[in-house]
Design a protein around this motif. Structure first.
Motif, PDB file in Angstrom:
ATOM      1  N   GLY A   1      58.450 -31.403-109.632  1.00 39.62           N
ATOM      2  CA  GLY A   1      56.695 -31.290-109.759  1.00 39.62           C
ATOM      3  C   GLY A   1      55.965 -33.103-109.081  1.00 39.62           C
ATOM      4  N   LEU A   2      56.519 -33.574-109.185  1.00 41.59           N
ATOM      5  CA  LEU A   2      56.117 -35.459-108.596  1.00 41.59           C
ATOM      6  C   LEU A   2      55.964 -34.785-107.221  1.00 41.59           C
ATOM      7  CD1 LEU A   2      55.327 -38.020-109.377  1.00 41.59           C
ATOM      8  CD2 LEU A   2      57.202 -38.683-108.362  1.00 41.59           C
ATOM      9  N   ARG A   3      56.610 -34.263-106.320  1.00 37.77           N
ATOM     10  CA  ARG A   3      56.667 -33.698-105.148  1.00 37.77           C
ATOM     11  C   ARG A   3      55.059 -32.820-105.267  1.00 37.77           C
ATOM     12  NH1 ARG A   3      60.232 -35.784-101.757  1.00 37.77           N
ATOM     13  NH2 ARG A   3      62.111 -35.945-102.654  1.00 37.77           N
ATOM     14  N   LEU A   4      55.385 -31.706-105.640  1.00 34.28           N
ATOM     15  CA  LEU A   4      54.596 -30.429-105.472  1.00 34.28           C
ATOM     16  C   LEU A   4      52.993 -31.625-105.787  1.00 34.28           C
ATOM     17  CD1 LEU A   4      55.710 -27.622-107.628  1.00 34.28           C
ATOM     18  CD2 LEU A   4      55.151 -28.264-105.235  1.00 34.28           C
ATOM     19  N   ALA A   5      53.012 -32.039-107.175  1.00 34.85           N
ATOM     20  CA  ALA A   5      51.945 -33.229-107.372  1.00 34.85           C
ATOM     21  C   ALA A   5      50.967 -33.910-106.188  1.00 34.85           C
ATOM     22  CB  ALA A   5      51.871 -33.309-108.508  1.00 34.85           C
ATOM     23  N   GLY A   6      51.363 -35.031-105.978  1.00 36.32           N
ATOM     24  CA  GLY A   6      52.143 -35.660-104.573  1.00 36.32           C
ATOM     25  C   GLY A   6      51.423 -35.079-103.359  1.00 36.32           C
ATOM     26  N   GLY A   7      52.044 -33.271-102.931  1.00 35.27           N
ATOM     27  CA  GLY A   7      51.517 -32.604-101.737  1.00 35.27           C
ATOM     28  C   GLY A   7      49.932 -32.119-102.216  1.00 35.27           C
TER      29      GLY A   7
ATOM     30  N   ILE B   1      47.431 -33.340-103.535  1.00 39.53           N
ATOM     31  CA  ILE B   1      46.867 -34.289-103.580  1.00 39.53           C
ATOM     32  C   ILE B   1      46.145 -34.758-102.156  1.00 39.53           C
ATOM     33  CG2 ILE B   1      46.551 -37.087-104.202  1.00 39.53           C
ATOM     34  CD1 ILE B   1      47.677 -37.234-106.363  1.00 39.53           C
ATOM     35  N   ILE B   2      47.341 -35.065-101.382  1.00 35.65           N
ATOM     36  CA  ILE B   2      47.397 -35.500 -99.944  1.00 35.65           C
ATOM     37  C   ILE B   2      46.848 -34.651 -99.261  1.00 35.65           C
ATOM     38  CG2 ILE B   2      48.910 -36.202 -97.799  1.00 35.65           C
ATOM     39  CD1 ILE B   2      51.012 -37.511 -98.919  1.00 35.65           C
ATOM     40  N   GLY B   3      46.939 -33.123 -99.232  1.00 34.30           N
ATOM     41  CA  GLY B   3      46.585 -32.327 -98.889  1.00 34.30           C
ATOM     42  C   GLY B   3      44.908 -32.249 -99.253  1.00 34.30           C
ATOM     43  N   VAL B   4      44.442 -32.810-100.563  1.00 34.35           N
ATOM     44  CA  VAL B   4      43.137 -32.554-100.561  1.00 34.35           C
ATOM     45  C   VAL B   4      42.051 -33.230 -99.809  1.00 34.35           C
ATOM     46  CG1 VAL B   4      41.672 -32.696-102.485  1.00 34.35           C
ATOM     47  CG2 VAL B   4      42.882 -31.189-102.914  1.00 34.35           C
ATOM     48  N   ILE B   5      42.984 -34.771-100.014  1.00 33.37           N
ATOM     49  CA  ILE B   5      43.084 -35.369 -99.788  1.00 33.37           C
ATOM     50  C   ILE B   5      42.358 -35.772 -98.224  1.00 33.37           C
ATOM     51  CG2 ILE B   5      42.716 -38.119 -98.435  1.00 33.37           C
ATOM     52  CD1 ILE B   5      43.856 -38.885-100.891  1.00 33.37           C
TER      53      ILE B   5
ATOM     54  N   PHE C   1      44.006 -33.743 -90.706  1.00 36.41           N
ATOM     55  CA  PHE C   1      44.971 -32.290 -90.623  1.00 36.41           C
ATOM     56  C   PHE C   1      46.417 -33.003 -90.576  1.00 36.41           C
ATOM     57  CE2 PHE C   1      47.477 -30.504 -87.518  1.00 36.41           C
ATOM     58  CZ  PHE C   1      48.139 -29.218 -87.485  1.00 36.41           C
ATOM     59  N   LEU C   2      46.635 -34.501 -90.163  1.00 38.88           N
ATOM     60  CA  LEU C   2      48.118 -34.687 -90.538  1.00 38.88           C
ATOM     61  C   LEU C   2      48.334 -34.650 -91.817  1.00 38.88           C
ATOM     62  CD1 LEU C   2      48.961 -37.272 -88.072  1.00 38.88           C
ATOM     63  CD2 LEU C   2      49.698 -35.051 -87.738  1.00 38.88           C
ATOM     64  N   LEU C   3      47.616 -35.316 -92.675  1.00 38.90           N
ATOM     65  CA  LEU C   3      47.671 -35.268 -94.298  1.00 38.90           C
ATOM     66  C   LEU C   3      47.610 -33.962 -95.139  1.00 38.90           C
ATOM     67  CD1 LEU C   3      45.688 -38.456 -95.050  1.00 38.90           C
ATOM     68  CD2 LEU C   3      47.633 -38.377 -95.511  1.00 38.90           C
ATOM     69  N   ILE C   4      47.084 -32.644 -94.788  1.00 39.35           N
ATOM     70  CA  ILE C   4      47.388 -31.542 -94.536  1.00 39.35           C
ATOM     71  C   ILE C   4      48.673 -31.255 -94.807  1.00 39.35           C
ATOM     72  CG2 ILE C   4      46.566 -28.912 -94.535  1.00 39.35           C
ATOM     73  CD1 ILE C   4      43.718 -30.492 -93.606  1.00 39.35           C
ATOM     74  N   SER C   5      48.994 -31.459 -93.609  1.00 37.89           N
ATOM     75  CA  SER C   5      50.570 -31.059 -92.620  1.00 37.89           C
ATOM     76  C   SER C   5      51.465 -31.609 -93.748  1.00 37.89           C
ATOM     77  CB  SER C   5      50.464 -30.920 -91.578  1.00 37.89           C
ATOM     78  OG  SER C   5      49.717 -31.085 -90.333  1.00 37.89           O
ATOM     79  N   MET C   6      51.371 -32.877 -93.759  1.00 36.19           N
ATOM     80  CA  MET C   6      52.129 -33.652 -94.862  1.00 36.19           C
ATOM     81  C   MET C   6      52.364 -33.083 -95.905  1.00 36.19           C
ATOM     82  SD  MET C   6      51.509 -37.119 -93.437  1.00 36.19           S
ATOM     83  CE  MET C   6      52.164 -38.796 -95.158  1.00 36.19           C
ATOM     84  N   GLY C   7      51.054 -33.003 -96.468  1.00 32.88           N
ATOM     85  CA  GLY C   7      50.756 -32.300 -98.349  1.00 32.88           C
ATOM     86  C   GLY C   7      51.832 -30.806 -98.389  1.00 32.88           C
TER      87      GLY C   7
ATOM     88  N   GLN D   1      54.149 -29.890 -96.631  1.00 34.41           N
ATOM     89  CA  GLN D   1      55.821 -30.226 -96.221  1.00 34.41           C
ATOM     90  C   GLN D   1      56.358 -30.836 -97.881  1.00 34.41           C
ATOM     91  OE1 GLN D   1      57.644 -28.948 -93.995  1.00 34.41           O
ATOM     92  NE2 GLN D   1      59.099 -30.027 -95.123  1.00 34.41           N
ATOM     93  N   PHE D   2      55.663 -31.479 -98.410  1.00 38.81           N
ATOM     94  CA  PHE D   2      55.787 -31.983 -99.562  1.00 38.81           C
ATOM     95  C   PHE D   2      55.930 -30.794-100.893  1.00 38.81           C
ATOM     96  CE2 PHE D   2      54.751 -36.713 -99.870  1.00 38.81           C
ATOM     97  CZ  PHE D   2      55.053 -37.517 -99.316  1.00 38.81           C
ATOM     98  N   MET D   3      55.162 -29.903-100.362  1.00 41.68           N
ATOM     99  CA  MET D   3      54.742 -29.075-101.477  1.00 41.68           C
ATOM    100  C   MET D   3      56.106 -28.159-101.454  1.00 41.68           C
ATOM    101  SD  MET D   3      50.686 -28.247-101.845  1.00 41.68           S
ATOM    102  CE  MET D   3      51.182 -27.378-103.031  1.00 41.68           C
ATOM    103  N   ILE D   4      56.987 -27.963 -99.718  1.00 41.76           N
ATOM    104  CA  ILE D   4      57.343 -27.086 -99.329  1.00 41.76           C
ATOM    105  C   ILE D   4      58.629 -27.612-100.341  1.00 41.76           C
ATOM    106  CG2 ILE D   4      58.895 -26.316 -97.526  1.00 41.76           C
ATOM    107  CD1 ILE D   4      56.291 -25.503 -96.372  1.00 41.76           C
ATOM    108  N   ASN D   5      58.773 -28.872-100.049  1.00 38.61           N
ATOM    109  CA  ASN D   5      59.920 -29.896-100.597  1.00 38.61           C
ATOM    110  C   ASN D   5      60.105 -29.838-101.811  1.00 38.61           C
ATOM    111  OD1 ASN D   5      60.838 -30.625 -97.572  1.00 38.61           O
ATOM    112  ND2 ASN D   5      59.468 -32.786 -98.216  1.00 38.61           N
ATOM    113  N   GLY D   6      59.221 -29.729-102.206  1.00 41.25           N
ATOM    114  CA  GLY D   6      59.114 -29.615-103.809  1.00 41.25           C
ATOM    115  C   GLY D   6      59.585 -28.036-104.270  1.00 41.25           C
ATOM    116  N   VAL D   7      59.266 -27.096-104.075  1.00 42.52           N
ATOM    117  CA  VAL D   7      59.401 -26.103-104.056  1.00 42.52           C
ATOM    118  C   VAL D   7      61.082 -25.659-103.776  1.00 42.52           C
ATOM    119  CG1 VAL D   7      59.564 -23.556-103.728  1.00 42.52           C
ATOM    120  CG2 VAL D   7      57.033 -24.676-103.521  1.00 42.52           C
TER     121      VAL D   7
END
Length: 217
Positions: free
Chosen positions: A73-79, A81-85, A187-193, A195-201
Motif C-alpha cells: 500500500g505504501l508503494r502504491l501511494a508513493g507511486g 504521488i510521484i506519477g502526479v508530480i 517523464f522519468l518520474l511518471i515511469s518511476m511512479g 514502476q512503484f505501483m507495479i511493484n506494489g501490485v
C-alpha cells in the motif's frame, strides 16, 4: 560495532535515497524561484530527511500497523504521488509573464517524501529495525541504535551537499536547459511512479493473506 553499523547502514541507504535524482527534481521544481527560496528548501529537506528516517526506524512499523498500512500500500501511494508530480512537470500549466512563482514549500513533499525517503527506503529501514529487535538479548543494542542514527545524519548531510550543488548547475544550464530537463524528469518520474505501483501490485498478489481473502470472497 558503532562504526560498522554506521558504515553498513550508510552504504545500504545511499543508493536508495539517491540524492542526485532529487537534485534534478529540485532543479525542475524551482526553475523560477529565488536563490534564497531554493536554499531554504534544501536546508529543510535535509532536516526532514533525518527526522523521517529516525521516525521510520524507531516507530515506522508501529505506525503502519496502527493504521493498517502494508508495504504494498505504501508503494502504491508513493507511486501515485510521484506519477502526479511527474505529469505536472511534463505538462506544466501555462503561466503569464507577470505571475509570481509559487512560494509553497516542496521540502517535505516531494523532495523528502517520496523522492529521498520513498517506499523502498522506508521498507529497508523498517526491515533493519526488525532485524535489530530480533537480535539475541546478549547483544549491546545502544551502539547499534547510535550507529543507525549517525548513518541517518551522514545520509542527510550528503543529500544536503548534493542538493546545494543544484544551484550552480541551474545557473549554468539557463532557463531553456532547465525547462528541457524538467520535462525529461517529469517523464522519468511518471515511469518511476508506474514502476512503484507495479511493484506494489506484485507484492500484494504474492501476499498469502491477500490470496486467502480473495479465495474466501
Amino acid at each position: 560495532m558503532f562504526f560498522q553499523v554506521t558504515l553498513l547502514a550508510f552504504t545500504a541507504l545511499l543508493p536508495m535515497v539517491n540524492p542526485p535524482t532529487t537534485a534534478t527534481l529540485l532543479l525542475g521544481l524551482t526553475k523560477d524561484q529565488t536563490p534564497a527560496f531554493i536554499k531554504r528548501q534544501v536546508n529543510l529537506a535535509a532536516i526532514w530527511l533525518f527526522l523521517t528516517l529516525c521516525i521510520t526506524f524507531f516507530i515506522g512499523s508501529s505506525i503502519l500497523n496502527t493504521f493498517g498500512i502494508s508495504i504494498p500500500g505504501l508503494r502504491l501511494a508513493g507511486g501515485l504521488i510521484i506519477g502526479v508530480i511527474g505529469f505536472r512537470m511534463l505538462f506544466p500549466a501555462p503561466t503569464s509573464d507577470n505571475q509570481l512563482p509559487s512560494e509553497d514549500s516542496i521540502a517535505f513533499v516531494p523532495l523528502t517524501i517520496p523522492s529521498m525517503c520513498g517506499p523502498g527506503t522506508m521498507a529497508l529501514v523498517i526491515s533493519g529495525a526488525a532485524q535489530i529487535s530480533d537480535l539475541p538479548t546478549d547483544y549491546e543494542r545502544m551502539p547499534i541504535y547510535a550507529g543507525m542514527v549517525a548513518a541517518f545524519a551522514l545520509i542527510s548531510l550528503t543529500s544536503w551537499i548534493v542538493l546545494r550543488m543544484a544551484q550552480p548547475v541551474c545557473r549554468f544550464m539557463g532557463k531553456t536547459g532547465i525547462d528541457a530537463l524538467t520535462r525529461i524528469m517529469g517523464f522519468l518520474l511518471i515511469s518511476m511512479g508506474m514502476q512503484f505501483m507495479i511493484n506494489g501490485v506484485k507484492e500484494l498478489l504474492a501476499d498469502p493473506a491477500f490470496r486467502i481473502m480473495c479465495t474466501m470472497q
